[in-house]
Design a protein around this motif. Structure first.
Motif, PDB file in Angstrom:
ATOM      1  N   GLY A 167       0.706  -1.181  -0.016  1.00 51.44           N
ATOM      2  CA  GLY A 167       0.042   0.150  -0.013  1.00 51.44           C
ATOM      3  C   GLY A 167       1.008   1.343   0.167  1.00 51.44           C
ATOM      4  N   ARG A 168       2.095   1.253   0.474  1.00 53.09           N
ATOM      5  CA  ARG A 168       2.988   2.352   0.553  1.00 53.09           C
ATOM      6  C   ARG A 168       4.435   1.893   0.768  1.00 53.09           C
ATOM      7  NH1 ARG A 168       4.206   2.880   6.108  1.00 53.09           N
ATOM      8  NH2 ARG A 168       2.730   1.692   7.324  1.00 53.09           N
ATOM      9  N   THR A 228       7.737   1.573   2.445  1.00 49.99           N
ATOM     10  CA  THR A 228       8.376   1.852   3.884  1.00 49.99           C
ATOM     11  C   THR A 228       9.753   1.671   3.907  1.00 49.99           C
ATOM     12  OG1 THR A 228       8.382  -0.291   4.371  1.00 49.99           O
ATOM     13  CG2 THR A 228       6.165   0.550   4.659  1.00 49.99           C
ATOM     14  N   ASP A 230      -3.250   2.476   2.532  1.00 51.09           N
ATOM     15  CA  ASP A 230      -2.113   2.287   3.029  1.00 51.09           C
ATOM     16  C   ASP A 230      -1.703   0.691   3.004  1.00 51.09           C
ATOM     17  OD1 ASP A 230      -1.151   4.832   3.203  1.00 51.09           O
ATOM     18  OD2 ASP A 230      -1.687   4.852   5.462  1.00 51.09           O
TER      19      ASP A 230
END
Length: 260
Positions: free
Chosen positions: A145-146, A148, A188
């Motif tokens: 989702g994102r 990191t 996310d």
């Protein structure tokens, strides 16, 4: 001594990646048909009975569809939480091989397998890096989702990376998907857009990364030229000439990327 990575199939309809050295062959996921996997493996003189194992990223159908059959031919490696989710979903998990402290990594043949967490709406989703004793390394990191810091830290030493570029935001927002599904994909714990992947790609300037293979493209909400344009364009605009970008397909295998 080298390690190679090739996407056999990548997209919303099924995912399977082959990582191999001179002596060891590993699949990442088995989300397309058993016959398709074996057809692609034959190009390398392999079959599901000849590979050394499958490592599973998470339990969604487009990553595990062929596991019931593939697990009759070879070993299946999955985090215990993911294994439980697969059992609930498919009712069986042939070939499952338990690993003590899965998160700490393990070895298959001459390849060190290094799992790392990714943000996705699954029970215990993982990306993987694969490393030889020489230090040669490749990675697979999709369904995020994102981006990191953890993903970056686990991928930055890999010369070749299969990384997600799932959707074009405008295509998704203006498309026919129901609103709850759009929100899930954009969230996310959903999937990376082309623009997010492009921003993430910038961070690899100065790292070991030399090839980014864009994967898990949505057939409904993306186009290869949009994904390639976003990521390659961003890198070129920032002067990152030493990182090449290509797009993996749902329907045919990618080039083979060898790291020595």
């Amino acid at each position: 001594m080298s390690i190679s990575i090739v996407s056999l199939a990548s997209g919303s309809k099924g995912n399977c990646t082959l990582v191999f050295s001179d002596d060891t062959a590993i699949l990442v996921d088995a989300g397309v048909s058993y016959s398709r996997i074996n057809s692609e493996l034959r190009r390398f003189g392999l079959s599901t009975a000849k590979i050394d194992g499958v490592v599973v990223t998470h339990e969604h159908a487009d990553h595990i569809a062929a596991l019931p059959k593939v697990g009759m031919d070879t070993k299946i490696y999955a985090h215990p939480k993911t294994a439980g989710a697969i059992l609930r979903r498919q009712g069986e998990l042939n070939g499952y091989t338990e690993v003590d402290f899965y998160e700490g990594g393990f070895t298959i043949g001459d390849i060190e397998v290094i799992p790392f967490r990714i943000p996705h709406d699954a029970v215990y989703p993982l990306g993987y890096s694969f490393r030889l004793k020489t230090g040669a390394q490749v990675s697979v990191a999709t369904d995020m989702g994102r981006p990191t810091v953890g993903v970056y830290n686990n991928v930055r030493e890999s010369e070749a990376v299969l990384i997600e570029a799932n959707h074009d935001v405008t295509m998704l927002r203006e498309g026919s998907y129901p609103e709850p599904l759009k929100r899930r994909i954009l969230g996310d714990l959903g999937h990376l857009s082309n623009d997010m992947t492009a921003l993430f790609a910038e961070r690899f300037a100065g790292s070991a990364v030399r090839t980014m293979l864009l994967g898990h493209l949505s057939e409904n909400n993306n186009l290869p030229e949009l994904a390639l344009g976003a990521v390659a364009g961003r890198l070129q605009g920032r002067g990152c000439a030493d990182i090449s970008v290509a797009v993996a397909s749902q329907h045919f295998a990618s080039e083979v990327y060898e790291v020595k």
